[in-house]
Write a protein that holds these residues in place. Structure first.
Motif, PDB file in Angstrom:
ATOM      1  N   THR A  85      34.529  24.373  48.270  1.00 40.68           N
ATOM      2  CA  THR A  85      34.998  23.050  48.989  1.00 40.68           C
ATOM      3  C   THR A  85      35.439  22.143  48.137  1.00 40.68           C
ATOM      4  O   THR A  85      36.433  21.198  48.795  1.00 40.68           O
ATOM      5  CB  THR A  85      33.725  22.863  49.710  1.00 40.68           C
ATOM      6  N   GLU A  86      35.423  22.008  46.944  1.00 43.46           N
ATOM      7  CA  GLU A  86      35.785  21.205  45.951  1.00 43.46           C
ATOM      8  C   GLU A  86      36.010  21.468  44.495  1.00 43.46           C
ATOM      9  O   GLU A  86      35.211  22.067  44.049  1.00 43.46           O
ATOM     10  CB  GLU A  86      34.750  19.830  45.933  1.00 43.46           C
ATOM     11  N   ALA A  88      33.426  23.807  40.283  1.00 49.66           N
ATOM     12  CA  ALA A  88      33.690  23.648  41.562  1.00 49.66           C
ATOM     13  C   ALA A  88      32.649  23.795  42.623  1.00 49.66           C
ATOM     14  O   ALA A  88      31.367  24.161  42.139  1.00 49.66           O
ATOM     15  CB  ALA A  88      34.484  25.080  42.275  1.00 49.66           C
ATOM     16  N   SER A  89      32.427  23.123  43.785  1.00 49.74           N
ATOM     17  CA  SER A  89      31.457  23.056  44.721  1.00 49.74           C
ATOM     18  C   SER A  89      31.758  24.146  45.697  1.00 49.74           C
ATOM     19  O   SER A  89      32.832  24.487  46.046  1.00 49.74           O
ATOM     20  CB  SER A  89      31.234  21.630  45.466  1.00 49.74           C
ATOM     21  N   TRP A 109      42.098  22.974  40.881  1.00 51.35           N
ATOM     22  CA  TRP A 109      42.028  22.213  39.540  1.00 51.35           C
ATOM     23  C   TRP A 109      43.158  21.040  39.147  1.00 51.35           C
ATOM     24  O   TRP A 109      43.117  20.321  38.498  1.00 51.35           O
ATOM     25  CB  TRP A 109      41.603  22.989  38.537  1.00 51.35           C
ATOM     26  N   ASN A 163      38.261  15.023  41.337  1.00 47.39           N
ATOM     27  CA  ASN A 163      38.013  16.191  42.065  1.00 47.39           C
ATOM     28  C   ASN A 163      39.128  16.030  43.179  1.00 47.39           C
ATOM     29  O   ASN A 163      39.821  15.360  43.242  1.00 47.39           O
ATOM     30  CB  ASN A 163      36.587  15.903  42.798  1.00 47.39           C
ATOM     31  N   SER A 164      39.225  17.413  43.730  1.00 40.96           N
ATOM     32  CA  SER A 164      40.077  17.753  44.675  1.00 40.96           C
ATOM     33  C   SER A 164      39.698  18.962  45.552  1.00 40.96           C
ATOM     34  O   SER A 164      39.031  19.650  45.196  1.00 40.96           O
ATOM     35  CB  SER A 164      41.659  17.972  44.084  1.00 40.96           C
ATOM     36  N   ASP A 165      40.118  18.653  46.856  1.00 44.60           N
ATOM     37  CA  ASP A 165      40.052  19.956  47.782  1.00 44.60           C
ATOM     38  C   ASP A 165      40.776  20.968  47.786  1.00 44.60           C
ATOM     39  O   ASP A 165      40.578  21.825  48.481  1.00 44.60           O
ATOM     40  CB  ASP A 165      39.654  19.341  49.190  1.00 44.60           C
ATOM     41  N   LYS A 166      42.024  20.823  46.881  1.00 42.30           N
ATOM     42  CA  LYS A 166      43.163  21.853  46.824  1.00 42.30           C
ATOM     43  C   LYS A 166      42.972  22.687  45.429  1.00 42.30           C
ATOM     44  O   LYS A 166      42.957  23.836  45.763  1.00 42.30           O
ATOM     45  CB  LYS A 166      44.342  21.082  46.694  1.00 42.30           C
ATOM     46  N   ARG A 220      36.406  20.418  40.725  1.00 42.76           N
ATOM     47  CA  ARG A 220      36.155  19.273  39.694  1.00 42.76           C
ATOM     48  C   ARG A 220      36.728  19.537  38.301  1.00 42.76           C
ATOM     49  O   ARG A 220      36.760  20.567  37.763  1.00 42.76           O
ATOM     50  CB  ARG A 220      34.716  19.094  39.711  1.00 42.76           C
ATOM     51  N   ALA A 227      43.294  18.019  41.127  1.00 48.28           N
ATOM     52  CA  ALA A 227      42.266  17.110  40.349  1.00 48.28           C
ATOM     53  C   ALA A 227      42.931  16.462  39.100  1.00 48.28           C
ATOM     54  O   ALA A 227      42.755  15.392  38.778  1.00 48.28           O
ATOM     55  CB  ALA A 227      40.927  17.931  40.390  1.00 48.28           C
TER      56      ALA A 227
END
Length: 66
Positions: A53-54, A45-46, A17, A12-15, A56, A20
């Motif tokens: 926000t995230e 994604a969240s 895909w 996962n990443s906050d930036k 995945r 991530a």
């Protein structure tokens, strides 16, 4: 003849895909040698309060077995 193995990794990443995916390969390369390719199998994604926000990814990493 080369023998290849495929493992599945979640990251996962906050930036993005892409970030991530890069994190998955970087982390896997700490314990795996001869990584040949990465295949992004799934993306998600969240969301919170209408904002992503995230990011995945579920990736398959292929590497050569010694």
């Amino acid at each position: 003849m080369a023998v290849l193995k495929v493992i599945e990794v979640l990251s996962n990443s906050d930036k993005s895909w892409e970030d991530a995916t890069k994190k998955a390969v970087k982390h896997a390369s700490k314990s795996l040698k001869n990584i040949r390719s990465v295949y992004v199998q799934d993306q998600s994604a969240s969301v919170k309060d209408g904002e992503v926000t995230e990011f995945r990814v579920n990736v398959k990493i292929t590497f050569e077995v010694d």
